[in-house]
Write an enzyme that holds these catalytic residues in place. Structure first.
Site, PDB file in Angstrom:
ATOM      1  CB  CYS A  37      52.169   4.951 -26.413  1.00  0.00           C
ATOM      2  SG  CYS A  37      52.135   4.084 -24.766  1.00  0.00           S
ATOM      3  CG  HIS A  78      70.465  -1.964 -22.982  1.00  0.00           C
ATOM      4  ND1 HIS A  78      69.868  -3.465 -22.808  1.00  0.00           N
ATOM      5  CD2 HIS A  78      70.645  -1.495 -22.366  1.00  0.00           C
ATOM      6  CE1 HIS A  78      70.761  -3.170 -21.465  1.00  0.00           C
ATOM      7  NE2 HIS A  78      70.095  -1.820 -21.403  1.00  0.00           N
ATOM      8  CD  GLU A 130      54.629  -1.845 -24.672  1.00  0.00           C
ATOM      9  OE1 GLU A 130      55.230  -2.523 -25.664  1.00  0.00           O
ATOM     10  OE2 GLU A 130      54.219  -1.112 -23.874  1.00  0.00           O
TER      11      GLU A 130
HETATM   12  N1  LIG Z   1      46.764  -2.143 -28.011  1.00  0.00           N
HETATM   13  C1  LIG Z   1      48.120  -1.916 -27.007  1.00  0.00           C
HETATM   14  N2  LIG Z   1      47.714  -1.057 -26.653  1.00  0.00           N
HETATM   15  C2  LIG Z   1      48.992   0.041 -26.002  1.00  0.00           C
HETATM   16  C3  LIG Z   1      50.214  -0.414 -26.576  1.00  0.00           C
HETATM   17  C4  LIG Z   1      50.197  -1.162 -27.227  1.00  0.00           C
HETATM   18  O1  LIG Z   1      51.111  -1.706 -27.305  1.00  0.00           O
HETATM   19  N3  LIG Z   1      49.389  -1.507 -27.219  1.00  0.00           N
HETATM   20  N4  LIG Z   1      51.154   0.672 -25.768  1.00  0.00           N
HETATM   21  C5  LIG Z   1      50.759   1.391 -24.746  1.00  0.00           C
HETATM   22  C6  LIG Z   1      51.616   2.153 -24.536  1.00  0.00           C
HETATM   23  O2  LIG Z   1      53.506   1.842 -25.150  1.00  0.00           O
HETATM   24  C7  LIG Z   1      52.860   1.868 -23.163  1.00  0.00           C
HETATM   25  O3  LIG Z   1      54.024   0.865 -23.085  1.00  0.00           O
HETATM   26  C8  LIG Z   1      51.727   1.083 -21.936  1.00  0.00           C
HETATM   27  O4  LIG Z   1      50.555   1.256 -21.700  1.00  0.00           O
HETATM   28  P1  LIG Z   1      50.690   0.951 -20.220  1.00  0.00           P
HETATM   29  O5  LIG Z   1      49.982  -0.943 -20.817  1.00  0.00           O
HETATM   30  O6  LIG Z   1      48.550   1.630 -20.004  1.00  0.00           O
HETATM   31  O7  LIG Z   1      50.839   1.251 -19.403  1.00  0.00           O
HETATM   32  P2  LIG Z   1      50.867   1.701 -17.619  1.00  0.00           P
HETATM   33  O8  LIG Z   1      51.443   1.898 -16.850  1.00  0.00           O
HETATM   34  O9  LIG Z   1      50.126   3.495 -18.336  1.00  0.00           O
HETATM   35  O10 LIG Z   1      49.415   0.700 -17.437  1.00  0.00           O
HETATM   36  P3  LIG Z   1      48.491   0.564 -15.848  1.00  0.00           P
HETATM   37  O11 LIG Z   1      47.305  -0.100 -15.956  1.00  0.00           O
HETATM   38  O12 LIG Z   1      48.440   1.993 -15.177  1.00  0.00           O
HETATM   39  O13 LIG Z   1      49.462  -0.232 -15.206  1.00  0.00           O
HETATM   40  C9  LIG Z   1      50.130   1.804 -24.235  1.00  0.00           C
HETATM   41  N5  LIG Z   1      48.833   1.153 -24.752  1.00  0.00           N
HETATM   42 ZN   LIG Z   2      55.693   1.773 -23.976  1.00  0.00          ZN
END
Ligand SMILES: Nc1nc2c(c(=O)[nH]1)N=C([C@H](O)[C@H](O)COP(=O)(O)OP(=O)(O)OP(=O)(O)O)CN2
Ligand SMILES: [Zn+2]
Length: 145
Positions: A37, A78, A130
């Site tokens: 990230c 955007h 998200e």
């Molecule tokens: N507590 C947080 N953990 C993470 C954040 C955050 O904002 N708060 N953000 C990210 C990354 O920005 C990412 O966009 C999101 O990560 P994640 O949910 O792990 O996304 P994946 O699609 O890889 O997850 P799957 O479990 O494979 O669907 C990371 N962590």
């Molecule tokens: Zn993200």
């Protein structure tokens, strides 16, 4: 619009409204511990905002749904969220554009608008999704009072 049940926030107000919205934005988390990230990437953010109060305004609204959308959508849609320096910076973890912080900033911007209304509604909860598997709920302490 959000394909999920919403967490409920307990309160004793007579009126509660909820507004769903979504926006597309890019961000990165400016810290080495954020893993992948740390790189710029994008999401379609889904947001649900809960506002409550006992009094309506002259239009019979707690607050106009359209205004709530404008506060969020016009600000972030955007955009590269890291560039929104009024909300985010790369120095303080509490100002990084993580889901947690985005939820709190949305609360702060909405509550700032609500504080200017005569009927004094309160934003009780902001949910930010998200990714399909990750969301955060922000609730101000003591219902914002
Ligand atoms: N507590 C947080 N953990 C993470 C954040 C955050 O904002 N708060 N953000 C990210 C990354 O920005 C990412 O966009 C999101 O990560 P994640 O949910 O792990 O996304 P994946 O699609 O890889 O997850 P799957 O479990 O494979 O669907 C990371 N962590
Ligand atoms: Zn993200």
């Amino acid at each position: 619009m959000l394909q999920q049940f919403y967490p409920q926030v307990p309160h004793s107000y007579s009126y509660e409204l909820n507004k769903d919205m979504h926006f597309a934005a890019a961000h990165f988390v400016p810290h080495e511990s954020a893993g992948k990230c740390v790189n710029v990437h994008g999401h379609t953010y889904f947001v649900n905002v809960t506002v409550a109060g006992d009094e309506l305004n002259e239009a019979g609204f707690l607050v106009d749904f359209k205004t709530l959308k404008e506060i969020v959508h016009d600000r972030y849609d955007h955009s590269l969220m890291n560039d929104k320096k009024e909300d985010f910076n790369d120095k303080n973890a509490y100002d990084f554009p993580t889901t947690e912080v985005v939820a709190r900033k949305i609360y702060e911007n909405i509550q700032s608008y609500l504080n200017g209304m005569d009927n004094k509604p309160q934003c009780l909860q902001v949910l930010v999704r998200e990714t399909p598997t990750s969301y955060v709920v922000y609730r101000p302490k003591n219902g914002g009072k």
